[in-house]
Design an enzyme around this catalytic site. Sequence first.
Site, PDB file in Angstrom:
ATOM      1  N   GLY A  11      -3.567   5.451   0.764  1.00 47.06           N
ATOM      2  CA  GLY A  11      -2.711   6.630   0.783  1.00 47.06           C
ATOM      3  C   GLY A  11      -3.400   7.925   0.392  1.00 47.06           C
ATOM      4  N   SER A  12      -4.723   7.962   0.500  1.00 46.09           N
ATOM      5  CA  SER A  12      -5.395   9.202   0.081  1.00 46.09           C
ATOM      6  C   SER A  12      -5.082  10.357   1.044  1.00 46.09           C
ATOM      7  CB  SER A  12      -6.902   8.995  -0.069  1.00 46.09           C
ATOM      8  OG  SER A  12      -7.503   8.790   1.178  1.00 46.09           O
ATOM      9  N   LEU A  79      -1.627   0.674  10.986  1.00 42.67           N
ATOM     10  CA  LEU A  79      -2.304  -0.050  12.070  1.00 42.67           C
ATOM     11  C   LEU A  79      -1.387  -0.689  13.099  1.00 42.67           C
ATOM     12  CD1 LEU A  79      -5.102  -1.799   9.977  1.00 42.67           C
ATOM     13  CD2 LEU A  79      -5.311   0.242  11.395  1.00 42.67           C
ATOM     14  N   LYS A  80      -0.109  -0.774  12.771  1.00 41.10           N
ATOM     15  CA  LYS A  80       0.801  -1.427  13.727  1.00 41.10           C
ATOM     16  C   LYS A  80       1.044  -0.528  14.932  1.00 41.10           C
ATOM     17  CE  LYS A  80       2.218  -5.183  11.562  1.00 41.10           C
ATOM     18  NZ  LYS A  80       1.803  -6.448  12.119  1.00 41.10           N
ATOM     19  N   HIS A  98      -8.087   9.180  12.926  1.00 41.06           N
ATOM     20  CA  HIS A  98      -8.981   8.035  13.136  1.00 41.06           C
ATOM     21  C   HIS A  98     -10.357   8.407  12.578  1.00 41.06           C
ATOM     22  CE1 HIS A  98     -10.306   4.380  15.175  1.00 41.06           C
ATOM     23  NE2 HIS A  98     -11.418   5.034  15.456  1.00 41.06           N
ATOM     24  N   GLU A 168     -11.359  14.209   6.244  1.00 39.25           N
ATOM     25  CA  GLU A 168      -9.965  13.939   6.629  1.00 39.25           C
ATOM     26  C   GLU A 168      -8.999  14.730   5.747  1.00 39.25           C
ATOM     27  OE1 GLU A 168      -9.896   9.472   8.489  1.00 39.25           O
ATOM     28  OE2 GLU A 168      -9.667   9.616   6.330  1.00 39.25           O
TER      29      GLU A 168
END
Length: 195
Positions: A11-12, A79-80, A98, A168
Amino acid sequence: MRICVFASGKGSNFSAILKAIDEKKLSSQVVAFVTNKPGCGAELIAKEKDIKTFHFNSSDLITSLKNLKVDFIVLAGFLKKLDENFINSFENKIINIHPALLPSYGGAGMYGMNIHKEVVKNKEKFSGITIHFVNENYDEGKIIFQKKVDIHKDDDENILAEKIHKLEHECYPWVIKKFEEDKVKIINGKVEILN
Ligand code: GRF
């Protein structure tokens, strides 16, 4: 915007978005959180902030999010696959980050450390991040934003992961801001970010 964050990892990135909101760099609110990994770091962050949390499998997820007036979805370590119905319900309003330069190092199995290990193994001179729209295929939605990082000779996958995370955390809030300002446009099938 009324954002729903989807996350199942540490969760960063989620934290970086919340921080940007706290610091008033973003005017959005995170009004919902979705995970498929109860107890993950990201869920603890949501709990701490009292953000309404849903399990990915919960029935009526679309209705629940629409009831909360969610109008933007941010995937941050999720990821789902999202099904077509979900994607169509939030058309061009779902973005993902990504940790590589798509279309390289994308697709099934290419996530987290797997990516960085592969990049280092291939002795790439640089890697980077990609922020893209989400469609029904992994990592194939239109690219909104990319930024490179140099890889030094001695960098291992852990150093690379650190560099990528730092990037990110800077760039995801920046791109979200551009959506707030309605400066992300799809022109002739290509994404342009206006100044
Ligand atoms: C990030 O590296 C992101 O690119 C990928 O998943 C990771 C999530 O990390 N999609 P964190 O949970 O935000 O720390």
